[in-house]
Design a protein around this motif. Structure first.
Motif, mmCIF file in Angstrom:
data_model
loop_
_atom_site.group_PDB
_atom_site.id
_atom_site.type_symbol
_atom_site.label_atom_id
_atom_site.label_comp_id
_atom_site.label_asym_id
_atom_site.label_seq_id
_atom_site.Cartn_x
_atom_site.Cartn_y
_atom_site.Cartn_z
ATOM 1 N N TYR A 140 -37.338 4.968 -39.371
ATOM 2 C CA TYR A 140 -36.614 3.845 -38.752
ATOM 3 C C TYR A 140 -37.201 2.513 -39.213
ATOM 4 O O TYR A 140 -36.466 1.607 -39.606
ATOM 5 C CB TYR A 140 -36.673 3.966 -37.225
ATOM 6 C CG TYR A 140 -36.134 2.758 -36.507
ATOM 7 C CD1 TYR A 140 -34.768 2.518 -36.437
ATOM 8 C CD2 TYR A 140 -36.989 1.833 -35.918
ATOM 9 C CE1 TYR A 140 -34.264 1.402 -35.796
ATOM 10 C CE2 TYR A 140 -36.494 0.719 -35.279
ATOM 11 C CZ TYR A 140 -35.132 0.510 -35.218
ATOM 12 O OH TYR A 140 -34.642 -0.600 -34.591
ATOM 13 N N TRP B 299 -19.237 -7.173 -32.441
ATOM 14 C CA TRP B 299 -20.698 -7.175 -32.344
ATOM 15 C C TRP B 299 -21.341 -6.977 -33.719
ATOM 16 O O TRP B 299 -22.376 -7.588 -34.018
ATOM 17 C CB TRP B 299 -21.187 -6.121 -31.357
ATOM 18 C CG TRP B 299 -21.079 -6.592 -29.956
ATOM 19 C CD1 TRP B 299 -20.200 -6.172 -28.999
ATOM 20 C CD2 TRP B 299 -21.871 -7.613 -29.330
ATOM 21 N NE1 TRP B 299 -20.384 -6.866 -27.836
ATOM 22 C CE2 TRP B 299 -21.413 -7.760 -28.012
ATOM 23 C CE3 TRP B 299 -22.916 -8.429 -29.762
ATOM 24 C CZ2 TRP B 299 -21.965 -8.673 -27.119
ATOM 25 C CZ3 TRP B 299 -23.469 -9.335 -28.870
ATOM 26 C CH2 TRP B 299 -22.993 -9.449 -27.574
ATOM 27 N N GLN C 159 -27.424 -1.860 -35.139
ATOM 28 C CA GLN C 159 -28.038 -2.041 -33.825
ATOM 29 C C GLN C 159 -27.165 -2.891 -32.906
ATOM 30 O O GLN C 159 -26.968 -2.543 -31.736
ATOM 31 C CB GLN C 159 -29.413 -2.684 -33.980
ATOM 32 C CG GLN C 159 -30.435 -1.773 -34.616
ATOM 33 C CD GLN C 159 -31.731 -2.497 -34.927
ATOM 34 O OE1 GLN C 159 -32.096 -3.448 -34.254
ATOM 35 N NE2 GLN C 159 -32.420 -2.047 -35.960
ATOM 36 N N PHE C 160 -26.644 -3.998 -33.406
ATOM 37 C CA PHE C 160 -25.801 -4.857 -32.583
ATOM 38 C C PHE C 160 -24.503 -4.160 -32.213
ATOM 39 O O PHE C 160 -24.010 -4.310 -31.089
ATOM 40 C CB PHE C 160 -25.496 -6.178 -33.301
ATOM 41 C CG PHE C 160 -26.502 -7.251 -33.013
ATOM 42 C CD1 PHE C 160 -26.206 -8.248 -32.117
ATOM 43 C CD2 PHE C 160 -27.728 -7.260 -33.645
ATOM 44 C CE1 PHE C 160 -27.130 -9.251 -31.843
ATOM 45 C CE2 PHE C 160 -28.655 -8.245 -33.385
ATOM 46 C CZ PHE C 160 -28.359 -9.246 -32.479
ATOM 47 N N SER D 5 -29.208 -2.743 -40.833
ATOM 48 C CA SER D 5 -29.799 -2.246 -39.584
ATOM 49 C C SER D 5 -29.418 -3.143 -38.407
ATOM 50 O O SER D 5 -29.155 -2.649 -37.310
ATOM 51 C CB SER D 5 -31.319 -2.132 -39.705
ATOM 52 O OG SER D 5 -31.922 -3.381 -39.903
ATOM 53 N N ILE E 65 -24.002 -0.991 -31.751
ATOM 54 C CA ILE E 65 -24.279 0.000 -30.706
ATOM 55 C C ILE E 65 -24.679 -0.673 -29.394
ATOM 56 O O ILE E 65 -24.073 -0.434 -28.345
ATOM 57 C CB ILE E 65 -25.372 0.977 -31.170
ATOM 58 C CG1 ILE E 65 -24.853 1.842 -32.325
ATOM 59 C CG2 ILE E 65 -25.846 1.861 -30.015
ATOM 60 C CD1 ILE E 65 -25.916 2.657 -33.025
ATOM 61 N N LEU E 66 -25.699 -1.514 -29.450
ATOM 62 C CA LEU E 66 -26.238 -2.098 -28.211
ATOM 63 C C LEU E 66 -25.282 -3.114 -27.580
ATOM 64 O O LEU E 66 -25.142 -3.153 -26.353
ATOM 65 C CB LEU E 66 -27.600 -2.729 -28.480
ATOM 66 C CG LEU E 66 -28.689 -1.745 -28.908
ATOM 67 C CD1 LEU E 66 -29.961 -2.489 -29.281
ATOM 68 C CD2 LEU E 66 -28.955 -0.727 -27.823
ATOM 69 N N GLY E 67 -24.630 -3.923 -28.392
ATOM 70 C CA GLY E 67 -23.677 -4.890 -27.856
ATOM 71 C C GLY E 67 -22.494 -4.204 -27.195
ATOM 72 O O GLY E 67 -22.047 -4.597 -26.115
ATOM 73 N N THR E 68 -22.002 -3.157 -27.843
ATOM 74 C CA THR E 68 -20.877 -2.413 -27.268
ATOM 75 C C THR E 68 -21.288 -1.683 -26.000
ATOM 76 O O THR E 68 -20.524 -1.625 -25.030
ATOM 77 C CB THR E 68 -20.304 -1.430 -28.300
ATOM 78 O OG1 THR E 68 -19.977 -2.158 -29.491
ATOM 79 C CG2 THR E 68 -19.067 -0.745 -27.782
ATOM 80 N N LEU E 69 -22.496 -1.133 -25.985
ATOM 81 C CA LEU E 69 -22.988 -0.505 -24.755
ATOM 82 C C LEU E 69 -23.053 -1.517 -23.622
ATOM 83 O O LEU E 69 -22.692 -1.201 -22.483
ATOM 84 C CB LEU E 69 -24.375 0.106 -24.981
ATOM 85 C CG LEU E 69 -24.399 1.508 -25.553
ATOM 86 C CD1 LEU E 69 -25.834 1.922 -25.876
ATOM 87 C CD2 LEU E 69 -23.779 2.495 -24.595
ATOM 88 N N GLY E 70 -23.487 -2.720 -23.925
ATOM 89 C CA GLY E 70 -23.508 -3.780 -22.916
ATOM 90 C C GLY E 70 -22.109 -4.107 -22.413
ATOM 91 O O GLY E 70 -21.908 -4.328 -21.218
ATOM 92 N N GLU E 71 -21.150 -4.141 -23.324
ATOM 93 C CA GLU E 71 -19.762 -4.391 -22.931
ATOM 94 C C GLU E 71 -19.242 -3.276 -22.026
ATOM 95 O O GLU E 71 -18.542 -3.536 -21.043
ATOM 96 C CB GLU E 71 -18.868 -4.476 -24.172
ATOM 97 C CG GLU E 71 -19.154 -5.659 -25.054
ATOM 98 C CD GLU E 71 -18.332 -6.871 -24.706
ATOM 99 O OE1 GLU E 71 -17.474 -6.802 -23.813
ATOM 100 O OE2 GLU E 71 -18.572 -7.910 -25.338
#
Length: 88
Positions: free
Chosen positions: A4, A52, A19-20, A15, A22-28
Protein backbone atom coordinates in the motif's frame (compact mmCIF):
# COMPACT_ATOMS: atom_id res chain seq x y z
CA UNK A 1 1.11 -2.77 4.29
CA UNK A 2 4.33 -2.12 2.38
CA UNK A 3 2.48 -2.74 -0.89
CA UNK A 4 0.00 0.00 0.00
CA UNK A 5 2.75 2.46 0.94
CA UNK A 6 4.70 1.68 -2.23
CA UNK A 7 1.54 2.15 -4.30
CA UNK A 8 0.75 5.51 -2.67
CA UNK A 9 4.33 6.74 -3.17
CA UNK A 10 4.54 5.40 -6.73
CA UNK A 11 1.13 6.60 -7.89
CA UNK A 12 0.12 9.57 -5.72
CA UNK A 13 -2.71 10.82 -7.94
CA UNK A 14 -4.19 7.44 -8.74
CA UNK A 15 -4.12 6.45 -5.07
CA UNK A 16 -5.77 9.75 -4.10
CA UNK A 17 -8.48 9.20 -6.71
CA UNK A 18 -9.20 5.71 -5.40
CA UNK A 19 -9.14 6.77 -1.75
CA UNK A 20 -11.37 9.81 -2.26
CA UNK A 21 -13.79 7.85 -4.43
CA UNK A 22 -14.20 5.21 -1.72
CA UNK A 23 -14.07 7.35 1.42
CA UNK A 24 -15.99 10.32 0.03
CA UNK A 25 -18.76 8.08 -1.27
CA UNK A 26 -18.91 6.23 2.04
CA UNK A 27 -19.36 9.58 3.74
CA UNK A 28 -22.17 10.44 1.33
CA UNK A 29 -23.85 7.10 2.06
CA UNK A 30 -23.62 7.64 5.81
CA UNK A 31 -24.90 11.22 5.51
CA UNK A 32 -27.83 10.08 3.38
CA UNK A 33 -28.67 7.33 5.86
CA UNK A 34 -28.47 9.71 8.84
CA UNK A 35 -30.62 12.35 7.14
CA UNK A 36 -33.27 9.75 6.34
CA UNK A 37 -33.42 10.67 2.64
CA UNK A 38 -33.39 7.04 1.52
CA UNK A 39 -30.54 5.23 -0.21
CA UNK A 40 -28.09 6.10 -2.95
CA UNK A 41 -28.53 3.69 -5.83
CA UNK A 42 -27.36 3.07 -9.35
CA UNK A 43 -26.49 6.12 -11.38
CA UNK A 44 -26.67 8.46 -8.39
CA UNK A 45 -24.08 6.38 -6.53
CA UNK A 46 -21.84 6.26 -9.60
CA UNK A 47 -22.19 10.04 -9.95
CA UNK A 48 -21.03 10.50 -6.33
CA UNK A 49 -18.04 8.21 -6.91
CA UNK A 50 -17.00 10.16 -10.02
CA UNK A 51 -17.38 13.54 -8.31
CA UNK A 52 -15.22 12.47 -5.36
CA UNK A 53 -12.64 10.96 -7.73
CA UNK A 54 -12.49 14.26 -9.65
CA UNK A 55 -12.16 16.30 -6.45
CA UNK A 56 -9.18 14.18 -5.40
CA UNK A 57 -6.94 15.76 -8.04
CA UNK A 58 -7.03 19.43 -6.94
CA UNK A 59 -7.02 18.39 -3.28
CA UNK A 60 -3.91 16.24 -3.82
CA UNK A 61 -2.24 19.11 -5.70
CA UNK A 62 -3.02 21.44 -2.79
CA UNK A 63 -1.55 19.06 -0.22
CA UNK A 64 1.60 18.58 -2.32
CA UNK A 65 1.92 22.34 -2.74
CA UNK A 66 1.47 23.27 0.92
CA UNK A 67 5.21 23.13 1.57
CA UNK A 68 5.86 25.60 -1.23
CA UNK A 69 2.85 27.70 -0.27
CA UNK A 70 4.15 28.13 3.28
CA UNK A 71 7.64 29.03 2.04
CA UNK A 72 6.19 31.64 -0.32
CA UNK A 73 4.01 33.14 2.42
CA UNK A 74 7.02 33.41 4.75
CA UNK A 75 9.09 34.98 1.96
CA UNK A 76 6.42 37.66 1.45
CA UNK A 77 6.12 38.32 5.18
CA UNK A 78 2.59 36.92 5.46
CA UNK A 79 3.59 34.18 7.93
CA UNK A 80 6.16 34.29 10.72
CA UNK A 81 9.45 32.41 10.26
CA UNK A 82 8.44 29.92 12.98
CA UNK A 83 5.88 28.48 10.55
CA UNK A 84 8.76 26.92 8.57
CA UNK A 85 9.92 24.94 11.62
CA UNK A 86 6.79 22.80 11.65
CA UNK A 87 5.97 24.02 15.17
CA UNK A 88 2.31 24.57 14.30
Amino acid sequence: MNYYLDFVKGYPFLSAIIQFAILGTLGEIVATKISGKGKLRGIELLYKVLIWAFLAIPIKIAFIGFEGFVAALILHGLLPEIAASGFF
